[in-house]
Design a protein around this motif. Structure first.
Motif, short mmCIF file in Angstrom:
data_model
loop_
_atom_site.label_atom_id
_atom_site.label_comp_id
_atom_site.label_asym_id
_atom_site.label_seq_id
_atom_site.Cartn_x
_atom_site.Cartn_y
_atom_site.Cartn_z
N TRP A 1 -5.70 -0.54 -3.13
CA TRP A 1 -5.40 0.00 -4.40
C TRP A 1 -5.49 -0.66 -5.13
N ASP A 2 -6.52 -0.05 -6.26
CA ASP A 2 -6.79 -1.29 -7.69
C ASP A 2 -5.63 -1.63 -8.25
N TRP A 3 -5.06 -2.19 -8.07
CA TRP A 3 -3.58 -3.25 -9.52
C TRP A 3 -4.06 -3.35 -10.79
N SER A 4 -5.43 -3.39 -11.14
CA SER A 4 -5.81 -4.30 -12.13
C SER A 4 -5.50 -3.98 -13.36
N LEU B 1 5.77 2.22 -11.87
CA LEU B 1 4.01 1.69 -11.70
C LEU B 1 3.52 2.62 -10.57
N GLU B 2 3.63 2.79 -9.72
CA GLU B 2 3.12 2.71 -8.55
C GLU B 2 3.69 2.90 -7.63
N VAL B 3 3.80 3.92 -6.78
CA VAL B 3 4.85 4.66 -4.86
C VAL B 3 3.42 3.80 -4.06
N LEU B 4 3.96 2.75 -3.48
CA LEU B 4 3.23 2.72 -2.25
C LEU B 4 3.51 3.48 -1.25
N ALA B 5 4.63 3.94 -0.84
CA ALA B 5 4.92 3.93 0.55
C ALA B 5 6.34 4.24 0.14
N ASP B 6 6.63 5.77 0.58
CA ASP B 6 8.32 5.88 0.54
C ASP B 6 8.93 6.15 1.99
N LEU C 1 -6.42 -8.67 -7.42
CA LEU C 1 -5.31 -8.13 -6.92
C LEU C 1 -6.04 -6.79 -7.26
N ASN C 2 -7.38 -6.71 -7.05
CA ASN C 2 -8.11 -4.89 -7.82
C ASN C 2 -8.29 -4.69 -6.65
N ALA C 3 -8.17 -5.20 -5.34
CA ALA C 3 -8.63 -4.51 -4.45
C ALA C 3 -7.41 -4.69 -2.71
N VAL C 4 -6.58 -4.65 -2.77
CA VAL C 4 -5.37 -4.95 -2.04
C VAL C 4 -5.86 -4.42 -0.54
N THR C 5 -5.95 -3.94 0.62
CA THR C 5 -6.72 -4.02 1.78
C THR C 5 -5.40 -3.62 2.62
N GLU C 6 -3.81 -4.90 2.28
CA GLU C 6 -3.13 -4.30 3.04
C GLU C 6 -1.80 -5.31 2.54
N ILE C 7 -0.97 -4.77 3.21
CA ILE C 7 0.60 -5.26 2.93
C ILE C 7 1.55 -5.52 4.12
#
Length: 803
Positions: free
Chosen positions: A114-117, A61-66, A212-218
């Motif tokens: 990130w907005d995953w909503s 669905l979405e790549v966050l970091a590769d 999960l509409n405003a994820v600021t960090e992993i």
């Protein structure tokens, strides 16, 4: 493979340093979706993608970091810190976690949240390579607060963890949305709802419903590691879930309380096998005895002999603290905590409409229990109904009420989490004890279990029980023990948004003093001044506040007191008196606090603080110390009156609840300090303060668990890759304890695994036992314990030649 490039250093001593921010990456198809693979000597480089198992483009669905196409100089911002060495090595990010910080964390932060909503039915996945010789417990935390903590129960953080085995590479995931993502099953963890070779991470803490509409960090990190760790991470992405098996929880429990759908080494397949295992162990235990170097109390009879007082005490010998047994021999307390059958029941999904049906497990009755044991009549059983179809269908077998094993049903009136407020429970462990040890009389299997347990402790080399031992063991003259009690009652309390197990007692309340007297008098009656009682623990893991963090996290219970009226809150009245004694006038206080109180009388009314000046924080700290000191003063004084010959073991502070103010107060009144520390081991820099404190100290609780070869769905708080790794980690933990001069003991929590479907109290279903639900010992753990305990005294004291 491209050359490595050092990018940054990051320190997570206070869990606030941002190590780097993620830029805008792109990813072409070609992600590894395979399970764990063994890797060879070349494993210092990222494992290449196996093209035969490439994830299809449709599942991403979405790549966050590769870490493939980003320009490292723009994608990552260096920060001045020392906890994590991060290196771009080819197409993966290599993380080198130091043991010089308690939380060693790296943070990935997008240029904008990130907005995953808009996503539905999806999971988070990450590829991880562990090139080292030790397993690594990796924590992965999502946060909607910049710089959000990886630790703590925050509404804006969701944390999972997993043990990454040594020399492996694999894909790890957790579900974020889907038909099974928010199932409230009264269990800490569920199995994956689809077949997969990937490994599902285990829930740890935070908010499962975090927006999960405003994820600021992993955040990726390790905690409490006592050796350096290296991981290579890659391909952080969101994936569509495969089709769910909506019946994946049905029939997961067999007649013995084991996982019915998974095979594992300790699994019992028949009643005959269960009885044969018991017979074989009984023969082994009959031939065993105390280790040769032990006194009758478990002390070191081959070591120096000190003054014998007839009771356990403490003494510093050659710069190291020790306990001393009643005959004067050096004593180190190592054993199993929670040796009892309480809290081993699990909800069956059945309840009764008749409100008169409120029977409970006798082991779970407290002094405050006004209901007691109630017999179940046929008429009352007729009111039986299924309160949770989901839970009830988890069991392939439950006994009918006329079955000989039906006496292991009980009723729990409440739970602190889960969908059920109460209901019928069942103890598979007790049922298995009756199966193992026979039914000559109603209590025969209990007495057999008690003796087997005592013999096991001696055979395995343990010197004592830990906390929470069943009072039935108090009269024993084979294994020393610790008594325990809770101060409960209708006294005033203080609370904060960050309480864990409940509100704090207001130790200034006279009713608290009265209830402390009642509790400790009961303990004294149970002990009967037995010299086999080493000491007494009172209360457990109280919510004093965090050692670090926000003002509310650190001083939330004090702020709660200030929000009350001094006319109704004893703590508030005491705090106002502290302020009046410090400040000569209200103007002096107003200048220090930047406040505008009209008088000291106004302080007695409820108020809240809008800002916190340096002087305000100092005063809040003084109030926390005063509350802590009053608590320990009351408990110590009461114990001194009733049990002057027994050690006060403190309040078993958890590492999330051991603020400096409380530790300082406990030092004044405790004979032995106690801490419950669920980490890989005792990091020397974290415990350097004990040198200044200079008091004997015990670890009241620790454990390590594994789920891969036990059938359980959650390994526990500290996680190993399998039973062999679990035993290795246990040895490493204990070696870190005995290396510290202040340590005089450590107690493993607990004797028996939690139920597969979660204990009724709070849903814990951990592999934390030395024995399984069928009372079968884990051989790897037993052998590790024997190996450690056989050389415990000679290693810690050093060579000793008796005259």
């Amino acid at each position: 493979m491209a050359a490595s490039r050092d990018l940054s250093l990051g320190d997570e001593r206070d869990t606030t340093a941002v190590v780097f921010a993620v830029g805008l990456w792109t990813l072409l198809v070609g992600l590894s979706g395979c399970g764990a693979k063994q890797i060879g000597d070349e494993a210092s480089d990222p494992v290449p993608v196996d093209d035969s198992s490439v994830v299809s483009e449709a599942s991403i669905l979405e790549v966050l970091a590769d870490f493939d196409t980003a320009d490292p100089s723009r994608a990552l911002d260096a920060a001045d810190a020392v906890a994590v060495q991060s290196t771009l090595s080819g197409t993966a990010l290599e993380l080198q976690f130091t043991p010089d910080a308690n939380w060693s964390v790296v943070r990935l932060q997008p240029a904008s949240p990130w907005d995953w909503s808009d996503h539905r039915d999806y999971n988070f996945a990450i590829d991880v390579t562990n090139p080292g010789p030790e397993s690594v417990q990796l924590y992965v935390s999502l946060s909607s607060t910049p710089g959000g903590a990886i630790s703590g129960n925050r509404a804006d953080t969701a944390n999972r963890s997993v043990s990454v085995p040594a020399n492996t590479s694999g894909t790890y995931f957790f579900i974020l949305d889907g038909p099974t993502s928010q199932l409230n099953t009264a269990k800490r963890e569920n199995p994956a709802p689809w077949q997969t070779d990937d490994t599902m991470m285990h829930w740890r803490f935070g908010n499962k419903s975090m927006p999960l509409n405003a994820v600021t960090e992993i955040a990726l990190g390790v905690r409490g590691n006592i050796t350096a760790k290296t991981l290579q991470v890659d391909n952080l992405r969101l994936r569509r879930n495969p089709e769910h098996d909506l019946s994946f929880l049905a029939g997961i429990v067999d007649e013995f309380g084991q996982n019915a759908k998974v095979e594992f080494p300790n699994k019992v397949s028949s009643l005959a096998e269960l009885k044969e295992l018991a017979r074989s162990e009984l023969d082994e235990l009959e031939a065993s005895s105390l280790m040769a170097d032990r006194s009758r109390w478990g002390g070191w009879k081959d070591g120096p002999r000190l003054e014998a007082t007839g009771f356990f005490r403490t003494e510093k010998v050659d710069g190291k603290w020790w306990m001393v047994d009643p005959d004067g021999f050096l004593f180190f307390s190592h054993g199993l905590a929670n040796v009892r059958m309480a809290n081993l029941t699990t909800f069956t999904g059945i309840d009764f409409r008749d409100p008169g049906v409120r029977y409970v497990d006798p082991a779970e009755v407290t002094p405050e229990d006004s209901v007691g044991i109630v017999a179940i009549t046929e008429e009352q059983r007729a009111t039986r109904f299924v309160s949770s179809d989901l839970r009830h269908k988890m069991f392939t077998w439950l006994p009918s009420y006329d079955d000989e094993l039906a006496d292991h049903y009980s009723f729990r009136r409440s739970a602190i989490m889960g969908p059920l407020d109460g209901g019928e429970t069942y103890s598979f462990y007790r049922a298995n004890l009756e199966r193992r040890y026979g039914q000559a009389s109603a209590e025969s299997y209990v007495k057999a279990w008690e003796q087997v347990t005592l013999d096991r402790m001696n055979s395995w080399g343990f010197t004592s029980f830990g906390n929470w031992v069943d009072p039935a063991f108090y009269p024993n003259t084979q294994v020393p023990y610790f008594a325990n009690g809770w101060i409960i009652g209708d006294f005033q309390t203080l609370s904060s948004p960050h309480d864990v197990w409940g509100s704090m007692p207001d130790a200034f309340d006279p009713e608290f003093v009265r209830r402390a007297d009642i509790t400790i008098s009961v303990i004294a009656d149970e002990i009967q001044s037995s010299p086999w009682c080493v000491g007494v623990f009172v209360d457990n893991e109280k919510s004093w506040g965090y050692r670090q963090g926000t003002v509310v996290q650190r001083y939330g219970i004090i702020l709660d007191a200030l929000s009350k009226s001094a006319a109704t809150s004893a703590a508030k009245a005491a705090f106002v008196q502290i302020l009046e004694e410090k400040y000569e006038t209200i103007n002096d206080l107003n200048r220090a606090w930047q406040a505008d109180f009209e008088s000291f009388a106004a302080l007695r009314e409820p108020f809240e603080l809008a800002t916190y000046q340096e002087a305000t924080l100092s005063d809040l700290s003084k109030m926390l110390e005063a509350l802590s000191e009053e608590y320990f003063r009351v408990v110590h004084g009461t114990l001194e009156r009733y049990l002057p010959n027994h050690l006060y073991m403190g309040a078993r502070m958890a590492n999330w609840g051991m603020p400096d103010e409380t530790v300082k107060a406990s030092v004044k009144y405790s004979d032995v300090l106690s801490f419950n520390i669920y980490e890989e081991g005792m990091q020397p820099h974290q415990w350097a303060f004990l040198e200044e404190v200079d008091l004997p100290t015990v670890i009241g609780e620790f454990h390590i668990g594994a789920s891969s070869d036990t059938g359980l769905y959650h390994p526990g708080l500290v996680q190993a890759s399998d039973q062999a790794d679990r035993a290795t980690m246990y040895l490493r933990y204990m070696e870190s304890v005995t290396a510290l001069d202040s340590m005089v003991g450590a107690h493993w929590f607990q004797y028996v695994d939690s139920p597969l479907t979660g204990r009724a109290f709070d849903g814990e279903g951990y592999n934390v036992g030395f024995v399984s639900v069928t009372d079968v010992p884990y051989s790897e753990m037993v052998e590790a314990a024997r190996a450690f305990n056989s050389s415990l005294y000679s290693k810690r004291f050093g060579p000793f030649n008796q005259p």
